[in-house]
Motif scaffolding. Structure first.
Motif, PDB file in Angstrom:
ATOM      1  N   LEU A  92       0.793  -1.234   0.000  1.00 36.33           N
ATOM      2  CA  LEU A  92       0.000   0.000   0.000  1.00 36.33           C
ATOM      3  C   LEU A  92       0.825   1.283   0.000  1.00 36.33           C
ATOM      4  CD1 LEU A  92      -2.400  -1.352   2.724  1.00 36.33           C
ATOM      5  CD2 LEU A  92      -3.202  -0.649   0.476  1.00 36.33           C
ATOM      6  N   SER A  93       2.159   1.137  -0.033  1.00 30.31           N
ATOM      7  CA  SER A  93       3.037   2.297   0.183  1.00 30.31           C
ATOM      8  C   SER A  93       2.666   3.006   1.486  1.00 30.31           C
ATOM      9  CB  SER A  93       2.950   3.295  -0.987  1.00 30.31           C
ATOM     10  OG  SER A  93       3.488   2.733  -2.158  1.00 30.31           O
ATOM     11  N   LYS A  94       2.281   2.233   2.478  1.00 28.70           N
ATOM     12  CA  LYS A  94       1.827   2.816   3.739  1.00 28.70           C
ATOM     13  C   LYS A  94       3.021   3.421   4.474  1.00 28.70           C
ATOM     14  CE  LYS A  94      -1.663   0.962   5.846  1.00 28.70           C
ATOM     15  NZ  LYS A  94      -2.627   0.222   6.686  1.00 28.70           N
ATOM     16  N   PRO A  95       2.900   4.659   4.959  1.00 30.55           N
ATOM     17  CA  PRO A  95       3.986   5.288   5.701  1.00 30.55           C
ATOM     18  C   PRO A  95       4.343   4.484   6.954  1.00 30.55           C
ATOM     19  CG  PRO A  95       2.313   6.903   5.124  1.00 30.55           C
ATOM     20  CD  PRO A  95       1.745   5.566   4.800  1.00 30.55           C
ATOM     21  N   GLU A  96       5.619   4.470   7.310  1.00 32.07           N
ATOM     22  CA  GLU A  96       6.056   3.726   8.486  1.00 32.07           C
ATOM     23  C   GLU A  96       5.323   4.196   9.743  1.00 32.07           C
ATOM     24  OE1 GLU A  96      10.133   2.712  11.053  1.00 32.07           O
ATOM     25  OE2 GLU A  96      10.269   3.760   9.125  1.00 32.07           O
ATOM     26  N   PHE A  97       5.068   5.496   9.828  1.00 28.24           N
ATOM     27  CA  PHE A  97       4.348   6.051  10.980  1.00 28.24           C
ATOM     28  C   PHE A  97       3.004   5.350  11.160  1.00 28.24           C
ATOM     29  CE2 PHE A  97       1.330   8.956  12.911  1.00 28.24           C
ATOM     30  CZ  PHE A  97       2.042   9.548  13.952  1.00 28.24           C
ATOM     31  N   GLU A  98       2.229   5.255  10.081  1.00 26.15           N
ATOM     32  CA  GLU A  98       0.915   4.619  10.148  1.00 26.15           C
ATOM     33  C   GLU A  98       1.028   3.127  10.425  1.00 26.15           C
ATOM     34  OE1 GLU A  98      -1.971   5.524   7.103  1.00 26.15           O
ATOM     35  OE2 GLU A  98      -1.061   7.482   6.732  1.00 26.15           O
ATOM     36  N   SER A  99       1.992   2.482   9.787  1.00 26.50           N
ATOM     37  CA  SER A  99       2.174   1.033   9.986  1.00 26.50           C
ATOM     38  C   SER A  99       2.518   0.719  11.432  1.00 26.50           C
ATOM     39  CB  SER A  99       3.274   0.511   9.064  1.00 26.50           C
ATOM     40  OG  SER A  99       2.936   0.691   7.714  1.00 26.50           O
ATOM     41  N   SER A 100       3.463   1.474  11.981  1.00 32.19           N
ATOM     42  CA  SER A 100       3.915   1.204  13.348  1.00 32.19           C
ATOM     43  C   SER A 100       2.852   1.547  14.376  1.00 32.19           C
ATOM     44  CB  SER A 100       5.199   1.994  13.641  1.00 32.19           C
ATOM     45  OG  SER A 100       6.256   1.552  12.826  1.00 32.19           O
ATOM     46  N   LEU A 101       2.176   2.689  14.151  1.00 33.14           N
ATOM     47  CA  LEU A 101       1.218   3.157  15.157  1.00 33.14           C
ATOM     48  C   LEU A 101      -0.134   2.473  15.046  1.00 33.14           C
ATOM     49  CD1 LEU A 101       1.040   5.249  17.460  1.00 33.14           C
ATOM     50  CD2 LEU A 101       0.091   6.860  15.801  1.00 33.14           C
ATOM     51  N   TYR A 102      -0.702   2.461  13.826  1.00 31.14           N
ATOM     52  CA  TYR A 102      -2.085   2.029  13.661  1.00 31.14           C
ATOM     53  C   TYR A 102      -2.248   0.526  13.441  1.00 31.14           C
ATOM     54  CZ  TYR A 102      -2.757   7.052  12.975  1.00 31.14           C
ATOM     55  OH  TYR A 102      -2.759   8.416  13.135  1.00 31.14           O
ATOM     56  N   GLU A 103      -1.173  -0.156  13.135  1.00 27.74           N
ATOM     57  CA  GLU A 103      -1.281  -1.612  12.960  1.00 27.74           C
ATOM     58  C   GLU A 103      -0.521  -2.342  14.066  1.00 27.74           C
ATOM     59  OE1 GLU A 103      -2.299  -3.502   9.662  1.00 27.74           O
ATOM     60  OE2 GLU A 103      -1.999  -1.926   8.182  1.00 27.74           O
ATOM     61  N   PRO A 145       1.283  16.782  -3.457  1.00 30.84           N
ATOM     62  CA  PRO A 145       1.085  15.641  -2.555  1.00 30.84           C
ATOM     63  C   PRO A 145       1.479  14.298  -3.166  1.00 30.84           C
ATOM     64  CG  PRO A 145      -1.020  16.525  -3.284  1.00 30.84           C
ATOM     65  CD  PRO A 145       0.024  17.488  -3.728  1.00 30.84           C
ATOM     66  N   LEU A 146       1.552  14.210  -4.500  1.00 29.14           N
ATOM     67  CA  LEU A 146       1.966  12.956  -5.123  1.00 29.14           C
ATOM     68  C   LEU A 146       3.441  12.660  -4.850  1.00 29.14           C
ATOM     69  CD1 LEU A 146       0.139  12.962  -8.581  1.00 29.14           C
ATOM     70  CD2 LEU A 146      -0.657  12.125  -6.367  1.00 29.14           C
ATOM     71  N   GLU A 147       4.182  13.668  -4.396  1.00 30.52           N
ATOM     72  CA  GLU A 147       5.587  13.481  -4.028  1.00 30.52           C
ATOM     73  C   GLU A 147       5.745  13.156  -2.538  1.00 30.52           C
ATOM     74  OE1 GLU A 147       8.234  13.473  -6.079  1.00 30.52           O
ATOM     75  OE2 GLU A 147       6.809  13.649  -7.740  1.00 30.52           O
ATOM     76  N   SER A 148       4.655  13.255  -1.793  1.00 34.10           N
ATOM     77  CA  SER A 148       4.735  13.028  -0.347  1.00 34.10           C
ATOM     78  C   SER A 148       4.956  11.551  -0.024  1.00 34.10           C
ATOM     79  CB  SER A 148       3.441  13.509   0.326  1.00 34.10           C
ATOM     80  OG  SER A 148       3.437  13.173   1.699  1.00 34.10           O
ATOM     81  N   LYS A 149       5.781  11.306   0.979  1.00 29.53           N
ATOM     82  CA  LYS A 149       6.018   9.938   1.458  1.00 29.53           C
ATOM     83  C   LYS A 149       5.046   9.569   2.586  1.00 29.53           C
ATOM     84  CE  LYS A 149       9.521   9.553  -1.303  1.00 29.53           C
ATOM     85  NZ  LYS A 149       9.384   8.746  -2.555  1.00 29.53           N
ATOM     86  N   ASP A 150       4.141  10.480   2.894  1.00 29.48           N
ATOM     87  CA  ASP A 150       3.227  10.271   4.020  1.00 29.48           C
ATOM     88  C   ASP A 150       1.805   9.933   3.584  1.00 29.48           C
ATOM     89  OD1 ASP A 150       5.241  10.813   5.890  1.00 29.48           O
ATOM     90  OD2 ASP A 150       4.907  12.972   5.726  1.00 29.48           O
TER      91      ASP A 150
END
Length: 493
Positions: A66-77, A291-296
């Motif tokens: 999903l190209s999920k940001p590490e922040f979301e992966s670590s926190l929300y999963e 935003p298409l360049e954002s890694k978040d």
């Protein structure tokens, strides 16, 4: 030739294979192995160890899918899964204890209790948008309740599915907990079997298939679905904070690909321009000018969903309503956060759950009209949100809006509160889980009544008489006055 041999040697998971898996798990369950507190603790600790030791691999799999940001992966999963495990380990002994129940004069002297027992062999069918959380969080509940489990991860997140299968086999008890990978054929084979409960997370179309299959065996189901979750925005609020919290619940949750993601906003005509301007400012602050360049920001899961979202954006009566965003990259499956203002209520984007980075804003003359608009949509969403400082509006929101869960002055955060049930109503699902609700979802509440041989009442036995009937009616009603009258009537008779 070598490729052909590999294809021929690849095991086919069919109904017979599924039957064997269920039989093996049922054989393990009947030994009583999963019922012990020790086994449950061992498995939950093993899951915690699994998450601790493999966090980089989990983050990488979510990035692949999903190209999920590490922040979301670590926190929300990962962190939310750890919290579920820790809560179950802390509270499970208490959850397992029989609950005392009151008795009545009818069975005096007696005592009663409610015993939680595992249902047996359960099936968890997971979704792709939060492939670790939505796969393993229900498994935490099933383990804590003492069940044997089959987990079917979503094939739409293949890297996560493969890693889940490997980790579960490596860390958990494979005689009682199994992962079956695959797509429609494998899921269909599993649904042909008799289960003691099925928990499915996904969409309404597949939920109907799951429920129909379960009905053949009278299997109870928990269905975690979705719907068009509205956000009502009142005036005279802290607009900056409100905007940020909506952004966090929408684009900060897998770029809108979440069942509790805000689906559309309702605000007044007078306030809409201020709200749009605030969104523009905060979205640029969070994700930059491009935003298409954002890694978040996560990408769209696959080309089918990209095309579906593009169709919603490109509808003639909607495309002209874009007031922010709209950028797309089909090759990379990227869609920027996109805001629409005053889209027609009969447009495609307002008829189906968006499940993506698109956010329409509907305007009304008075904020109180929002409730009628929500009711006229015909569905009961998984979540509904309200931003206001008006106490009367808060009360009306809670009293009149039917949804799986409500949040006032924030979005999505109720998911993290384990003392609250998480589940839908109507089209958004049935049943709930999280915390003790997960334990209860996979448990049978068995009624147990204890009596001795004293106090054996002759009233219940033949020959039946009017006097016995009157006294028993008084006893069953629980009325002391009625009992006294019945006894006096019997005595005087």
């Amino acid at each position: 030739m070598l490729m052909e041999n590999k294809a021929e040697n690849k095991a086919v998971f069919d109904a017979e294979s599924a039957k064997e898996v269920v039989k093996e798990l049922r054989d393990s369950f009947v030994t009583g192995k999963t019922k012990s507190h020790r086994w449950r603790v061992t498995q939950l600790k093993a899951m915690l160890k699994m998450l601790d030791e493999n966090e980089p691999q989990i983050v990488a799999a979510l990035r692949d899918d999903l190209s999920k940001p590490e922040f979301e992966s670590s926190l929300y999963e990962i962190q939310m899964l750890k919290n579920s495990c820790r809560l179950a380990l802390k509270e499970m002994n208490h959850w397992m204890m029989p609950e005392k129940a009151k008795t009545s004069l009818t069975t005096f002297p007696s005592s009663a209790e409610i015993v939680s027992e595992p249902l047996g062999v359960v099936l968890v069918i997971s979704a792709w948008n939060y492939p670790f959380l939505l796969s393993l969080d229900p498994v935490v509940g099933a383990i804590s309740a003492g069940n044997a489990i089959v987990l079917k991860p979503s094939e739409m997140a293949p890297a996560s599915s493969s890693l889940i299968a490997k980790l579960v086999a490596d860390y958990l008890d494979s005689s009682c907990i199994k992962v079956v990978e695959g797509a429609v054929p494998e899921t269909s084979a599993l649904l042909e079997q008799k289960w003691d409960k099925i928990l499915y997370t996904g969409n309404g179309r597949v939920a109907r298939i799951v429920m129909a299959a379960a009905a053949k065996h009278l299997t109870p189901v928990v269905l975690e679905l979705g719907g068009k979750s509205p956000v009502i925005v009142d005036s005279n609020i802290n607009l900056k904070v409100a905007t940020r919290r909506i952004i966090a619940g929408k684009w900060g949750c897998n770029n809108g690909q979440a069942c509790i993601s805000p689906d559309y906003i309702i605000t007044t005509k007078d306030y809409a321009t201020k709200l749009v301007d605030s969104f523009k400012c905060e979205l640029e602050r969070f994700y930059g000018k491009d935003p298409l360049e954002s890694k978040d920001l996560s990408r769209i899961v696959n080309s089918n969903h990209f095309d579906r979202l593009s169709k919603l954006m490109d509808e003639e009566k909607v495309s002209s309503k874009i007031v922010h965003g709209g950028q797309r990259n089909e090759k990379n499956l990227q869609i920027a956060p996109t805001i629409f203002l005053d889209v027609p209520v009969n447009s495609l984007i307002m008829k189906e759950e968006i499940f993506g980075p698109l956010l329409p804003i509907i305007t009304v003359d008075k904020v109180e009209q929002s409730f009628d608009l929500i009711h006229s949509s015909g569905g009961k969403p998984l979540a509904a949100y309200l931003f206001t400082n008006n106490k009367k509006l808060k009360r009306k929101f809670v009293e009149t809006v039917s949804a799986g869960g409500l949040v006032v002055n924030d979005t999505a955060v109720h998911l993290a509160i384990h003392s609250l049930p998480f589940g839908g109503v109507g089209e958004s699902g049935m049943g709930s889980y999280h915390g003790k609700f997960s334990f209860d979802a996979f448990s049978h509440k068995k009624a147990v009544l204890y009596r001795g041989f004293a106090g054996d009442a002759f009233l219940r036995y033949p020959p039946y008489t009017p006097g016995k009937l009157t006294l028993l009616q008084a006893l069953l009603s629980g009325s002391i006055v009625g009992i006294i009258r019945a006894l006096l009537g019997w005595f005087w008779a």
